[in-house]
Write a protein that holds these residues in place. Sequence first.
Motif, PDB file in Angstrom:
ATOM      1  N   LEU A  29       0.825  -1.211   0.000  1.00  0.00           N
ATOM      2  CA  LEU A  29       0.000   0.000   0.000  1.00  0.00           C
ATOM      3  C   LEU A  29       0.860   1.262   0.000  1.00  0.00           C
ATOM      4  O   LEU A  29       0.570   2.224  -0.725  1.00  0.00           O
ATOM      5  CB  LEU A  29      -0.964   0.004   1.186  1.00  0.00           C
ATOM      6  CG  LEU A  29      -1.961   1.139   1.249  1.00  0.00           C
ATOM      7  CD1 LEU A  29      -2.786   1.236  -0.030  1.00  0.00           C
ATOM      8  CD2 LEU A  29      -2.873   0.977   2.450  1.00  0.00           C
ATOM      9  N   SER A  30       1.940   1.257   0.749  1.00  0.00           N
ATOM     10  CA  SER A  30       2.795   2.447   0.781  1.00  0.00           C
ATOM     11  C   SER A  30       3.475   2.692  -0.569  1.00  0.00           C
ATOM     12  O   SER A  30       3.793   3.835  -0.901  1.00  0.00           O
ATOM     13  CB  SER A  30       3.832   2.338   1.898  1.00  0.00           C
ATOM     14  OG  SER A  30       4.659   1.222   1.689  1.00  0.00           O
ATOM     15  N   ARG A  31       3.673   1.636  -1.366  1.00  0.00           N
ATOM     16  CA  ARG A  31       4.306   1.778  -2.685  1.00  0.00           C
ATOM     17  C   ARG A  31       3.403   2.496  -3.681  1.00  0.00           C
ATOM     18  O   ARG A  31       3.891   3.066  -4.659  1.00  0.00           O
ATOM     19  CB  ARG A  31       4.676   0.407  -3.241  1.00  0.00           C
ATOM     20  CG  ARG A  31       5.732  -0.306  -2.431  1.00  0.00           C
ATOM     21  CD  ARG A  31       5.965  -1.719  -2.906  1.00  0.00           C
ATOM     22  NE  ARG A  31       6.549  -1.740  -4.247  1.00  0.00           N
ATOM     23  CZ  ARG A  31       6.743  -2.842  -4.948  1.00  0.00           C
ATOM     24  NH1 ARG A  31       6.400  -4.017  -4.457  1.00  0.00           N
ATOM     25  NH2 ARG A  31       7.261  -2.794  -6.153  1.00  0.00           N
ATOM     26  N   ILE A  32       2.087   2.444  -3.477  1.00  0.00           N
ATOM     27  CA  ILE A  32       1.148   3.019  -4.440  1.00  0.00           C
ATOM     28  C   ILE A  32       0.388   4.221  -3.867  1.00  0.00           C
ATOM     29  O   ILE A  32      -0.625   4.635  -4.406  1.00  0.00           O
ATOM     30  CB  ILE A  32       0.166   1.946  -4.965  1.00  0.00           C
ATOM     31  CG1 ILE A  32      -0.643   1.304  -3.844  1.00  0.00           C
ATOM     32  CG2 ILE A  32       0.928   0.889  -5.767  1.00  0.00           C
ATOM     33  CD1 ILE A  32      -1.739   0.370  -4.307  1.00  0.00           C
ATOM     34  N   THR A  33       0.908   4.781  -2.763  1.00  0.00           N
ATOM     35  CA  THR A  33       0.305   5.953  -2.134  1.00  0.00           C
ATOM     36  C   THR A  33       1.203   7.157  -2.379  1.00  0.00           C
ATOM     37  O   THR A  33       2.420   7.058  -2.216  1.00  0.00           O
ATOM     38  CB  THR A  33       0.136   5.720  -0.613  1.00  0.00           C
ATOM     39  OG1 THR A  33      -0.699   4.569  -0.423  1.00  0.00           O
ATOM     40  CG2 THR A  33      -0.509   6.915   0.065  1.00  0.00           C
ATOM     41  N   LEU A 146       1.196   2.000 -11.042  1.00  0.00           N
ATOM     42  CA  LEU A 146       0.932   0.635 -11.502  1.00  0.00           C
ATOM     43  C   LEU A 146       1.268   0.464 -12.978  1.00  0.00           C
ATOM     44  O   LEU A 146       1.751  -0.594 -13.385  1.00  0.00           O
ATOM     45  CB  LEU A 146      -0.523   0.253 -11.229  1.00  0.00           C
ATOM     46  CG  LEU A 146      -0.868   0.079  -9.752  1.00  0.00           C
ATOM     47  CD1 LEU A 146      -2.361  -0.126  -9.576  1.00  0.00           C
ATOM     48  CD2 LEU A 146      -0.095  -1.074  -9.136  1.00  0.00           C
ATOM     49  N   GLU A 147       1.043   1.493 -13.787  1.00  0.00           N
ATOM     50  CA  GLU A 147       1.409   1.421 -15.201  1.00  0.00           C
ATOM     51  C   GLU A 147       2.920   1.300 -15.370  1.00  0.00           C
ATOM     52  O   GLU A 147       3.400   0.648 -16.294  1.00  0.00           O
ATOM     53  CB  GLU A 147       0.887   2.645 -15.955  1.00  0.00           C
ATOM     54  CG  GLU A 147      -0.614   2.602 -16.158  1.00  0.00           C
ATOM     55  CD  GLU A 147      -1.192   3.888 -16.723  1.00  0.00           C
ATOM     56  OE1 GLU A 147      -0.474   4.926 -16.791  1.00  0.00           O
ATOM     57  OE2 GLU A 147      -2.387   3.877 -17.076  1.00  0.00           O
ATOM     58  N   LYS A 148       3.689   1.909 -14.465  1.00  0.00           N
ATOM     59  CA  LYS A 148       5.146   1.788 -14.508  1.00  0.00           C
ATOM     60  C   LYS A 148       5.600   0.427 -13.983  1.00  0.00           C
ATOM     61  O   LYS A 148       6.541  -0.166 -14.511  1.00  0.00           O
ATOM     62  CB  LYS A 148       5.796   2.899 -13.682  1.00  0.00           C
ATOM     63  CG  LYS A 148       5.664   4.262 -14.320  1.00  0.00           C
ATOM     64  CD  LYS A 148       6.250   5.343 -13.448  1.00  0.00           C
ATOM     65  CE  LYS A 148       6.042   6.704 -14.070  1.00  0.00           C
ATOM     66  NZ  LYS A 148       6.471   7.796 -13.199  1.00  0.00           N
ATOM     67  N   MET A 149       4.945  -0.057 -12.945  1.00  0.00           N
ATOM     68  CA  MET A 149       5.327  -1.334 -12.350  1.00  0.00           C
ATOM     69  C   MET A 149       4.959  -2.519 -13.235  1.00  0.00           C
ATOM     70  O   MET A 149       5.682  -3.513 -13.283  1.00  0.00           O
ATOM     71  CB  MET A 149       4.643  -1.516 -10.987  1.00  0.00           C
ATOM     72  CG  MET A 149       5.139  -0.576  -9.926  1.00  0.00           C
ATOM     73  SD  MET A 149       4.232  -0.785  -8.376  1.00  0.00           S
ATOM     74  CE  MET A 149       4.812  -2.386  -7.879  1.00  0.00           C
ATOM     75  N   PHE A 150       3.805  -2.416 -13.906  1.00  0.00           N
ATOM     76  CA  PHE A 150       3.274  -3.509 -14.717  1.00  0.00           C
ATOM     77  C   PHE A 150       2.982  -2.988 -16.132  1.00  0.00           C
ATOM     78  O   PHE A 150       1.827  -2.874 -16.533  1.00  0.00           O
ATOM     79  CB  PHE A 150       2.000  -4.087 -14.090  1.00  0.00           C
ATOM     80  CG  PHE A 150       2.173  -4.530 -12.659  1.00  0.00           C
ATOM     81  CD1 PHE A 150       2.910  -5.671 -12.363  1.00  0.00           C
ATOM     82  CD2 PHE A 150       1.596  -3.816 -11.626  1.00  0.00           C
ATOM     83  CE1 PHE A 150       3.064  -6.094 -11.055  1.00  0.00           C
ATOM     84  CE2 PHE A 150       1.756  -4.230 -10.305  1.00  0.00           C
ATOM     85  CZ  PHE A 150       2.500  -5.369 -10.015  1.00  0.00           C
TER      86      PHE A 150
END
Length: 155
Positions: A29-33, A146-150
Amino acid sequence: MKIYTFETKQIVPISLDEAWDFFSNPANLSRITPPEMGFEVLTKLPDKVYAGMIIKYYVRPLFNIKMNWVTEITQVNAPKFFIDEQRFGPYKFWHHQHHFREHPEGVEMVDIVNYGLPFGIFGTLAKPIIVEKKLKQIFDYRKTILEKMFPIIIT
């Protein structure tokens, strides 16, 4: 108390199992906040959410004011959905549904947030100019991360 709804959808080019593994791990959660939220988890976290789980955080939702936020994971139906509800925090009411469905391009994630605001008429006045914008900003940030991660892989 008036209850408002904020809903967002996103397609992520990963499998349902990969999506569940990522989103059901509360450490992610902290990665996407957004960093400006000052999101700090105070609870020792397991690898997966479970019904009854309590998570304590610090957040800085407005004007860099540090606040306690305590949520409970109230329902889990792997790999389809989980629900968190605020027990203490900046909202008068917070009920957040996280849904995951297979999609031809990966997984469709649907977030449905039902919330109530404190401060009576002042909360109502703050909704369109502060609260809605902040929620949109948080989920737009998540979408970008998320677009950068996946990323979509073109073959």
